[in-house]
Write a protein that holds these residues in place. Structure first.
Motif, mmCIF file in Angstrom:
data_model
loop_
_atom_site.group_PDB
_atom_site.id
_atom_site.type_symbol
_atom_site.label_atom_id
_atom_site.label_comp_id
_atom_site.label_asym_id
_atom_site.label_seq_id
_atom_site.Cartn_x
_atom_site.Cartn_y
_atom_site.Cartn_z
ATOM 1 N N ASP A 149 -1.787 -18.951 -5.356
ATOM 2 C CA ASP A 149 -2.065 -19.978 -4.131
ATOM 3 C C ASP A 149 -0.799 -19.937 -3.385
ATOM 4 N N ALA A 150 0.067 -19.045 -3.171
ATOM 5 C CA ALA A 150 0.933 -19.120 -2.254
ATOM 6 C C ALA A 150 0.607 -19.345 -0.778
ATOM 7 N N ILE A 151 1.170 -19.983 0.020
ATOM 8 C CA ILE A 151 0.651 -20.278 1.471
ATOM 9 C C ILE A 151 -0.474 -21.011 1.432
ATOM 10 N N VAL A 152 -1.517 -20.494 0.807
ATOM 11 C CA VAL A 152 -2.922 -21.562 0.785
ATOM 12 C C VAL A 152 -2.798 -22.670 0.203
ATOM 13 N N HIS A 153 -1.878 -23.004 -0.508
ATOM 14 C CA HIS A 153 -1.730 -24.281 -1.060
ATOM 15 C C HIS A 153 -1.379 -25.440 -0.098
ATOM 16 N N GLN A 154 -0.614 -24.814 1.180
ATOM 17 C CA GLN A 154 -0.435 -25.802 2.303
ATOM 18 C C GLN A 154 -1.510 -25.523 3.518
ATOM 19 N N VAL A 155 -1.470 -24.177 3.608
ATOM 20 C CA VAL A 155 -2.404 -23.651 4.856
ATOM 21 C C VAL A 155 -3.544 -23.401 4.343
ATOM 22 N N VAL A 156 -4.655 -24.235 4.647
ATOM 23 C CA VAL A 156 -5.920 -24.363 3.840
ATOM 24 C C VAL A 156 -6.944 -23.395 4.575
ATOM 25 N N THR A 157 -6.414 -22.912 5.717
ATOM 26 C CA THR A 157 -7.451 -21.741 6.236
ATOM 27 C C THR A 157 -7.136 -20.317 5.869
ATOM 28 N N HIS A 158 -6.059 -20.280 5.264
ATOM 29 C CA HIS A 158 -5.353 -19.143 4.836
ATOM 30 C C HIS A 158 -6.320 -18.241 3.851
ATOM 31 N N VAL A 159 -6.191 -16.826 3.858
ATOM 32 C CA VAL A 159 -7.106 -15.964 3.009
ATOM 33 C C VAL A 159 -6.150 -14.993 2.503
ATOM 34 N N ILE A 160 -6.231 -14.583 1.364
ATOM 35 C CA ILE A 160 -5.551 -13.523 0.499
ATOM 36 C C ILE A 160 -6.400 -12.394 0.219
ATOM 37 N N LEU A 161 -6.178 -11.225 0.591
ATOM 38 C CA LEU A 161 -6.895 -10.063 0.232
ATOM 39 C C LEU A 161 -6.330 -9.594 -1.008
ATOM 40 N N VAL A 162 -6.966 -9.250 -2.154
ATOM 41 C CA VAL A 162 -6.361 -8.450 -3.262
ATOM 42 C C VAL A 162 -7.045 -7.206 -3.417
ATOM 43 N N SER A 163 -6.158 -6.187 -3.585
ATOM 44 C CA SER A 163 -6.638 -4.844 -3.865
ATOM 45 C C SER A 163 -5.853 -3.925 -5.049
ATOM 46 N N VAL A 164 -6.450 -2.990 -5.324
ATOM 47 C CA VAL A 164 -5.557 -2.178 -6.228
ATOM 48 C C VAL A 164 -5.369 -0.674 -5.521
ATOM 49 N N ARG A 165 -4.111 -0.538 -5.524
ATOM 50 C CA ARG A 165 -3.549 0.902 -4.649
ATOM 51 C C ARG A 165 -3.475 1.944 -5.567
ATOM 52 N N ARG A 166 -3.039 1.846 -6.815
ATOM 53 C CA ARG A 166 -2.618 2.868 -7.693
ATOM 54 C C ARG A 166 -3.280 2.444 -8.996
ATOM 55 N N ASP A 167 -3.984 3.536 -9.891
ATOM 56 C CA ASP A 167 -4.143 3.144 -11.204
ATOM 57 C C ASP A 167 -3.878 4.284 -12.174
ATOM 58 N N TRP A 168 -2.740 4.367 -12.672
ATOM 59 C CA TRP A 168 -2.188 5.645 -13.233
ATOM 60 C C TRP A 168 -3.050 5.979 -14.522
ATOM 61 N N ALA A 169 -3.559 5.169 -15.371
ATOM 62 C CA ALA A 169 -4.401 5.660 -16.355
ATOM 63 C C ALA A 169 -5.646 6.240 -15.701
ATOM 64 N N ALA A 170 -6.069 5.865 -14.792
ATOM 65 C CA ALA A 170 -7.318 6.486 -14.178
ATOM 66 C C ALA A 170 -6.946 7.794 -13.198
ATOM 67 N N GLY A 171 -5.901 8.170 -13.072
ATOM 68 C CA GLY A 171 -5.523 9.225 -12.261
ATOM 69 C C GLY A 171 -5.271 8.879 -10.814
ATOM 70 N N ARG A 172 -5.373 7.627 -10.196
ATOM 71 C CA ARG A 172 -4.841 7.402 -8.999
ATOM 72 C C ARG A 172 -3.772 6.913 -8.569
ATOM 73 N N VAL A 173 -2.784 8.032 -8.301
ATOM 74 C CA VAL A 173 -1.346 8.080 -8.236
ATOM 75 C C VAL A 173 -1.126 8.161 -6.781
ATOM 76 N N GLY A 174 -1.786 8.567 -5.844
ATOM 77 C CA GLY A 174 -1.521 8.837 -4.417
ATOM 78 C C GLY A 174 -1.639 7.614 -3.564
ATOM 79 N N ASP A 175 -1.402 7.941 -2.368
ATOM 80 C CA ASP A 175 -1.299 6.941 -1.488
ATOM 81 C C ASP A 175 -2.937 6.581 -0.721
#
Length: 453
Positions: A149-175
């Motif tokens: 809840d960094a930022i959003v605990h005070q700035v109530v309109t804020h939005v946090i987007l979460v994503s997975v970039r790399r997954d070594w065990a699945a072979g996703r190691v590039g950019d």
């Protein structure tokens, strides 16, 4: 006289409207601007022993939540508020395993504030933080609940987007583009920030998938690394030729040519393998800009040697020396993966193997035509054109990496790299046609020239 009372069904609606009005007033006029404010990004790299997280925090949103004026002196922000920022982030991120056990959170490097841009919001300033999330013993790093809840605990309109970039065990190691996992935002009705469940399932391939992914990453790194290939090809251009004083002479024979080619490629491999290993393990680190400039210088030197013999017979030593520089550039890719010891060792092996496979593929597709063409008088103009082209590209990169941020020549080099298959087909057709015409001449003799001493 009959009295009436307000309908109790309307009271919740009245209170919700009142709460909404208070929320708008608390946001203030700055939040009612014409364009939305930028989002935070949480980018996850899944590894066998934990999760490396990168937080991308808009400074305009972080300032009111953190409680200090950050926008006034962004260049000294990390030096002045580094410890407080680390403590703040550690307080507002809490991963938990499915059985309720908390993870260990370690806040690492804070990068200097830099410019960023999102499509919906335009340019802004951003602070990037690196974190390591360590699951408890026996818990999987692929499934957890992220309380953040960094930022959003005070700035109530804020939005946090979460994503997975790399997954070594699945072979996703590039950019490649990160895969969206979910969104964290304030639940206005209940006035809470709900956690996000991150569930990537069981590892689809484990260590074998990681190794295979690193081999592919190494091959892609060479295929997309025009400067690495250009250095090697420029050094191979005069390899079939005999040195005659200050000029290149005729064809030195198949055995002579293959022996020189093998020595050059082996020396380059040994050179870049040493610094790749040292750089990936953190034993040797150099800033990226001087390494990139030295790579361009290596191309310029090899192009000059292709025009005139600068170090005849010493190509292997030059290849090994400049290979050390190229290996440092390779190592920066592995260092960005933030792997633990076991996966890192396997990644170094796979990445280096991918580099060698792609080098052998390029050499196998190119060198036979160079050998064939070098037996004809047409090879001299081809060698000169290739050397001059490599030298122009090297000079463009040197200027770009030291003085200017982008040059027209660099864009031309990038465009020419996309034409590589057509250039290779042209080389093959030209070699076959020139060799057939050369053999058809009455003066043609299959005898090989004597090697010069």
């Amino acid at each position: 006289m009959k009295t009436t009372t307000p309908n109790l069904l309307f009271r919740p609606l009245i209170w919700r409207c009142y709460a909404g009005l208070l929320l708008l007033l608390s946001i203030g006029p700055g939040r009612l601007a014409a364009h939305p404010m930028p989002n935070s990004l949480v980018v996850l790299d899944l590894q066998p022993g934990g999760v490396a997280a990168e937080l991308q925090l808009p400074l305009s949103e972080l300032e009111p939540a953190f409680g200090h004026q950050l926008l006034l002196h962004p260049e000294s922000l990390v030096a002045e508020f580094g410890p407080q920022l680390r403590a703040y982030l550690a307080q507002h991120i809490r991963p938990v395993s499915p059985d309720g056990r908390p993870w260990t959170v370690r806040v690492g490097a804070l990068q200097q504030v830099h410019d960023a841009e999102q499509t919906a919001t335009g340019p802004y300033q951003e602070l990037t933080a690196q974190l390591w999330l360590q699951p408890p013993t026996g818990a999987s790093a692929r499934t957890f609940t992220l309380h953040y809840d960094a930022i959003v605990h005070q700035v109530v309109t804020h939005v946090i987007l979460v994503s997975v970039r790399r997954d070594w065990a699945a072979g996703r190691v590039g950019d490649d583009a990160p895969t969206a996992v979910g969104v964290i935002r304030l639940d206005v009705r209940n006035n809470v920030v709900p956690p996000l469940v991150v569930d990537q399932g069981a590892a689809t391939g484990g260590w074998w998938a990681g190794l295979r992914g690193m081999v592919g990453l190494g091959m892609r790194h060479i295929a997309e690394g025009t400067d690495h290939l250009l250095f090697l090809l420029a050094l191979l251009l005069p390899a079939p030729l005999l040195a005659a004083g200050s000029r290149w002479g005729g064809f030195g024979g198949v055995r002579y040519s293959l022996r020189r080619l093998l020595r050059i490629v082996t020396a380059f491999t040994l050179g870049h393998s040493l610094t790749l290993l040292a750089g990936a393990l953190g034993w040797l680190r150099l800033p990226a800009p001087p390494v990139e400039v030295l790579i361009a210088v290596s191309i310029l030197v090899s192009a000059g040697h292709a025009l005139r013999p600068l170090f005849p017979g010493g190509e292997a030593y030059v290849a090994a020396g400049f290979g050390l520089v190229h290996g440092l550039a390779f190592a920066s890719t592995l260092a960005g993966l933030h792997l633990s010891a076991g996966p890192m060792a396997l990644s170094i092996l796979g990445f280096n193997l991918g580099i060698e496979l792609m080098q052998l593929l390029v050499i196998g597709l190119t060198v036979p035509w160079l050998l064939l063409l070098s037996r004809t008088p047409r090879y001299a103009p081809v060698r000169v054109v290739g050397a001059v082209g490599a030298a122009v590209a090297a000079l463009a990169w040197i200027i770009e990496r030291t003085v200017l941020d982008g040059t027209p020549f660099s864009a031309l080099v990038a465009r020419a790299a996309g034409l590589a298959p057509w250039l290779l087909a042209l080389l093959a057709a030209g070699a076959l046609l020139s060799y057939r015409r050369y053999r058809a001449q009455p003066a043609y003799s299959p005898q090989l020239p004597t090697r010069l001493s």
